[in-house]
Design a protein around this motif. Structure first.
Motif, PDB file in Angstrom:
ATOM      1  N   GLY A 297       0.636  -1.295   0.090  1.00  0.00           N
ATOM      2  CA  GLY A 297       0.050  -0.075   0.051  1.00  0.00           C
ATOM      3  C   GLY A 297       0.702   1.398  -0.182  1.00  0.00           C
ATOM      4  N   PRO A 298       0.324   2.415   0.079  1.00  0.00           N
ATOM      5  CA  PRO A 298       0.744   3.700   0.031  1.00  0.00           C
ATOM      6  C   PRO A 298       1.245   4.475   1.341  1.00  0.00           C
ATOM      7  CG  PRO A 298      -1.550   4.076   0.152  1.00  0.00           C
ATOM      8  CD  PRO A 298      -1.390   2.444   0.396  1.00  0.00           C
ATOM      9  N   ALA A 299       1.613   3.730   2.228  1.00  0.00           N
ATOM     10  CA  ALA A 299       1.915   4.323   3.656  1.00  0.00           C
ATOM     11  C   ALA A 299       3.311   5.246   3.278  1.00  0.00           C
ATOM     12  CB  ALA A 299       2.380   3.266   4.701  1.00  0.00           C
ATOM     13  N   ALA A 300       4.337   4.411   2.460  1.00  0.00           N
ATOM     14  CA  ALA A 300       5.482   5.365   2.176  1.00  0.00           C
ATOM     15  C   ALA A 300       5.368   6.732   1.526  1.00  0.00           C
ATOM     16  CB  ALA A 300       6.544   4.386   1.544  1.00  0.00           C
ATOM     17  N   GLN A 301       4.401   6.555   0.338  1.00  0.00           N
ATOM     18  CA  GLN A 301       4.163   7.845  -0.221  1.00  0.00           C
ATOM     19  C   GLN A 301       3.475   8.960   0.563  1.00  0.00           C
ATOM     20  OE1 GLN A 301       3.459   4.370  -1.666  1.00  0.00           O
ATOM     21  NE2 GLN A 301       2.148   5.469  -3.513  1.00  0.00           N
ATOM     22  N   ILE A 302       2.529   8.326   1.461  1.00  0.00           N
ATOM     23  CA  ILE A 302       1.812   9.323   2.436  1.00  0.00           C
ATOM     24  C   ILE A 302       2.793   9.882   3.462  1.00  0.00           C
ATOM     25  CG2 ILE A 302      -0.015   9.636   3.847  1.00  0.00           C
ATOM     26  CD1 ILE A 302      -1.482   7.264   2.331  1.00  0.00           C
ATOM     27  N   LEU A 303       3.558   9.064   3.944  1.00  0.00           N
ATOM     28  CA  LEU A 303       4.551   9.731   4.972  1.00  0.00           C
ATOM     29  C   LEU A 303       5.359  11.112   4.255  1.00  0.00           C
ATOM     30  CD1 LEU A 303       5.971   6.476   6.772  1.00  0.00           C
ATOM     31  CD2 LEU A 303       5.165   8.524   7.989  1.00  0.00           C
ATOM     32  N   GLU A 304       5.682  10.638   3.227  1.00  0.00           N
ATOM     33  CA  GLU A 304       6.538  11.462   2.313  1.00  0.00           C
ATOM     34  C   GLU A 304       5.750  12.836   1.992  1.00  0.00           C
ATOM     35  OE1 GLU A 304       8.508   9.855  -1.028  1.00  0.00           O
ATOM     36  OE2 GLU A 304      10.205  11.752  -1.224  1.00  0.00           O
TER      37      GLU A 304
ATOM     38  N   GLY B 136       5.025  15.300   4.804  1.00  0.00           N
ATOM     39  CA  GLY B 136       6.289  15.568   5.400  1.00  0.00           C
ATOM     40  C   GLY B 136       6.856  14.910   6.607  1.00  0.00           C
ATOM     41  N   HIS B 137       6.860  13.838   6.456  1.00  0.00           N
ATOM     42  CA  HIS B 137       7.367  12.713   7.698  1.00  0.00           C
ATOM     43  C   HIS B 137       8.330  11.899   6.874  1.00  0.00           C
ATOM     44  CE1 HIS B 137       4.029  13.704  10.116  1.00  0.00           C
ATOM     45  NE2 HIS B 137       3.319  13.411   9.448  1.00  0.00           N
ATOM     46  N   GLU B 138       9.351  11.428   8.009  1.00  0.00           N
ATOM     47  CA  GLU B 138      10.596  10.665   7.275  1.00  0.00           C
ATOM     48  C   GLU B 138       9.995   9.263   7.110  1.00  0.00           C
ATOM     49  OE1 GLU B 138      14.317  10.693   9.844  1.00  0.00           O
ATOM     50  OE2 GLU B 138      14.360   8.549   9.380  1.00  0.00           O
ATOM     51  N   VAL B 139      10.366   8.837   5.853  1.00  0.00           N
ATOM     52  CA  VAL B 139       9.871   7.581   5.188  1.00  0.00           C
ATOM     53  C   VAL B 139      10.568   6.434   5.985  1.00  0.00           C
ATOM     54  CG1 VAL B 139       9.091   6.056   3.388  1.00  0.00           C
ATOM     55  CG2 VAL B 139       9.099   8.525   3.154  1.00  0.00           C
ATOM     56  N   SER B 140      10.444   6.066   7.578  1.00  0.00           N
ATOM     57  CA  SER B 140      11.207   5.191   7.908  1.00  0.00           C
ATOM     58  C   SER B 140      10.614   4.524   9.182  1.00  0.00           C
ATOM     59  CB  SER B 140      12.586   5.622   8.273  1.00  0.00           C
ATOM     60  OG  SER B 140      12.242   6.527   9.674  1.00  0.00           O
ATOM     61  N   ALA B 141      11.162   3.621   9.834  1.00  0.00           N
ATOM     62  CA  ALA B 141      10.466   3.372  11.139  1.00  0.00           C
ATOM     63  C   ALA B 141      10.600   4.461  12.230  1.00  0.00           C
ATOM     64  CB  ALA B 141      11.226   2.084  11.624  1.00  0.00           C
ATOM     65  N   LEU B 142      11.509   5.301  11.958  1.00  0.00           N
ATOM     66  CA  LEU B 142      11.882   6.515  12.910  1.00  0.00           C
ATOM     67  C   LEU B 142      10.543   7.448  12.678  1.00  0.00           C
ATOM     68  CD1 LEU B 142      13.286   7.772  15.241  1.00  0.00           C
ATOM     69  CD2 LEU B 142      14.649   8.833  13.200  1.00  0.00           C
ATOM     70  N   GLY B 143      10.446   7.685  11.204  1.00  0.00           N
ATOM     71  CA  GLY B 143       9.263   8.544  11.141  1.00  0.00           C
ATOM     72  C   GLY B 143       7.990   8.028  11.541  1.00  0.00           C
ATOM     73  N   VAL B 144       7.747   6.632  11.501  1.00  0.00           N
ATOM     74  CA  VAL B 144       6.600   6.230  12.181  1.00  0.00           C
ATOM     75  C   VAL B 144       6.523   6.194  13.657  1.00  0.00           C
ATOM     76  CG1 VAL B 144       5.025   3.860  12.558  1.00  0.00           C
ATOM     77  CG2 VAL B 144       6.062   4.571  10.330  1.00  0.00           C
ATOM     78  N   ALA B 145       7.478   5.984  14.218  1.00  0.00           N
ATOM     79  CA  ALA B 145       7.811   6.037  15.549  1.00  0.00           C
ATOM     80  C   ALA B 145       7.540   7.319  16.137  1.00  0.00           C
ATOM     81  CB  ALA B 145       9.031   5.831  16.213  1.00  0.00           C
ATOM     82  N   ARG B 146       7.876   8.697  15.552  1.00  0.00           N
ATOM     83  CA  ARG B 146       7.397   9.850  15.937  1.00  0.00           C
ATOM     84  C   ARG B 146       5.896   9.968  15.965  1.00  0.00           C
ATOM     85  NH1 ARG B 146      11.928  12.049  12.171  1.00  0.00           N
ATOM     86  NH2 ARG B 146      13.850  12.172  13.608  1.00  0.00           N
ATOM     87  N   LEU B 147       5.284   9.364  15.072  1.00  0.00           N
ATOM     88  CA  LEU B 147       3.986   9.657  15.056  1.00  0.00           C
ATOM     89  C   LEU B 147       3.126   8.832  16.325  1.00  0.00           C
ATOM     90  CD1 LEU B 147       2.977   8.427  11.327  1.00  0.00           C
ATOM     91  CD2 LEU B 147       3.124  10.745  12.013  1.00  0.00           C
ATOM     92  N   TYR B 148       3.800   7.906  16.884  1.00  0.00           N
ATOM     93  CA  TYR B 148       3.306   7.194  17.846  1.00  0.00           C
ATOM     94  C   TYR B 148       3.889   7.606  19.305  1.00  0.00           C
ATOM     95  CZ  TYR B 148       1.111   4.283  14.399  1.00  0.00           C
ATOM     96  OH  TYR B 148       0.301   3.682  13.279  1.00  0.00           O
TER      97      TYR B 148
END
Lengths: 328, 328
Positions: free
Chosen positions: A250-257, A260-272
């Motif tokens: 799915g499109p999780a990577a594009q949407i993060l980008e 304006g979020h980092e496309v990585s587990a770190l970017g995801v961690a910041r969200l949580y």
């Protein structure tokens, strides 16, 4: 003391495929497929996003609920990731002959789910009760519950305007840049019966490796849910859906980008941050363990790419073992 | 003068199979399948019973309309007499797995009709407009119209109580004695747009060889329809569904008997006295021509058992030739 009494109570917040796979892993890892323990609560409760829900040909379709339900019932189409095994498309082909727009694929067997759901909803039965009936008929032992019985619809802001979720996701093959998301109706929504209890009373609360924006956020956005997660005494873990800078599906990577979020587990961690205690990241992202830890998380590094049933069960067992106890 | 201008305008009052077969005969006998003549009215209008209509699994099913529509579109299952050719039943089987009661057989392709009809009706589109759309999509040229857009439901009084029509007809295989019939809602019903005009302006008005009680009576009982038939300047003919004391199909013979009528073309003629000018009876009932004539009818004796498409067309042509002109 029976062995079943020591089963932890797991609650999973889930979207579609990623959530369904991890739910399946827990159903395999927990006693009785996640069913009720000693006539008490279910060992596994899966709280599912309804923002993807839609109406097609007058029928109420709940794609995420169905993906989780079919996967738990082991009747899902594994290769495709959605729908049922051994499907046929006679009704859809006839709908096209009758002039209907059939870009949203509905198999003949899958249609039965939507027909029953629509009939019950029109009789006034809440979505949560319909879901319980459908899941039971398919032999699902875990508790499957929509986050809300209210109508919540994800709308996607794209360069060409705001479109309904399935218009973006299926009809346009999630090719548009996602400039923003709107969960129509969510302010007025209330959690479905049992959702807050499942979050509050869980021993282990898991945010599935589902799309943070499209799947998890519309679950958390239902008033009371995010607050219950924050206040829960459960051990709380989120599994990153981004592995090696890419989405499993799915499109999780594009949407993060684009958001304006980092496309990585770190970017995801910041969200949580502030929401869960533990971030579970893939071993390919081992180098991010430090930065994630610096955000205040405990970190579990493991193989998060579940693949088939065995991989799902393995990940579920690791989460139960490594995260399921305080201070693990 | 073009040939099409001399096409008579035919209106057929019809139930299910018998009506569908004769409709098909007229569609073959008339120009352009009974379609509009010189941008004017249709050469063939079929006014169809809706008393058999039902809801299954929340879907609106109109069995008589569909039997006529599928037969006119030549996609019907000829052997079975209802439904579509080359049907499959994947959705129905899944509905059964989901706990639905599936005594009313619905094929996968057939379901598309009910799904579209239900969706449009819920959007507020009248049944007549939905029917027009569906028939056009299937390539039907004749005009197909439900006798009313209102909800009329045939209820059957049996020794074990009053039951819904499809409960009597399908679920109980029309095995109960019919003690009486009730057309629920008919007093409040109004004819669908164009029905009265089609009756009034027809050159030839035909009562199909359908069940007089279950198919024809609920058409005539819609306020205004019987009166329009009585007042119509058309040549009016009824084709007996009873041949040699038996019904070609269905429970017409039993119902005539239990309701105290003679089970013969003469018994049928008595029901239509004062309503039509001509009774068309089968050549096997030639001996009844005198008694039927004594009731005040003109009598056409011919082979009324239509069988396949050729037999239907033959009967339609005979009716057009023998009855279609005043004093024929």
């Amino acid at each position: 003391m029976s062995t079943s009494q020591i089963s932890p109570r797991v609650t999973l917040l889930a979207g579609g495929v990623g959530g369904a796979r991890l739910a399946h892993g827990f159903a395999r890892a927990l006693p009785d497929g996640g069913g009720p323990v000693d006539d008490g609560p279910h060992a596994l409760t899966v709280v599912v996003n309804v923002g993807d829900d839609t109406e097609r040909h007058g029928l109420s379709v709940s794609p995420d609920l169905d993906t989780v339900m079919y996967t738990l019932a082991e009747v899902n189409d594994e290769e495709r990731g959605w729908g049922l095994q051994d499907e046929s498309y006679a009704t859809l082909e006839q709908l096209a002959r009758l002039g209907e727009d059939t870009w949203f694929t509905l198999g003949d067997k899958d249609l039965a789910t939507h027909v029953v759901r629509t009939a019950r909803l029109r009789e006034g039965v809440p979505l949560s009760a319909v879901t319980e009936q459908l899941a039971a008929a398919l032999g699902v032992r875990a508790r499957l519950v929509p986050v809300t019985d209210y109508r919540v619809r994800t709308l996607v802001d794209t360069p060409s305007g705001r479109v309904a979720f399935q218009e973006y996701f299926v009809r346009r093959h999630h090719a548009d840049a996602v400039l923003g998301l709107h969960f129509d109706g969510v302010e007025e929504a209330r959690p479905a019966p049992g959702v807050l209890d499942a979050v509050t009373d869980a021993d282990l609360l898991v945010v599935a490796p589902s799309n943070p924006f499209l799947s998890v956020e519309p679950v958390l956005a239902v008033p009371g849910v995010r607050e219950a997660v924050r206040a829960s005494g459960a051990r709380r873990v989120a599994v990153s859906p981004i592995v090696g800078g890419q989405a499993i599906k799915g499109p999780a990577a594009q949407i993060l980008e684009t958001l304006g979020h980092e496309v990585s587990a770190l970017g995801v961690a910041r969200l949580y941050a502030g929401l869960v205690d533990v971030m579970c990241i893939d071993e390919r992202d081992d180098h991010l363990a430090g930065p994630v830890r610096d955000l205040g998380f405990e970190v579990l590094v493991t193989d998060t790419v579940m693949g088939g049933p065995d991989g799902r069960e393995r990940l579920a067992r690791e989460l139960l073992t490594a995260v399921g106890q305080p201070g693990a």
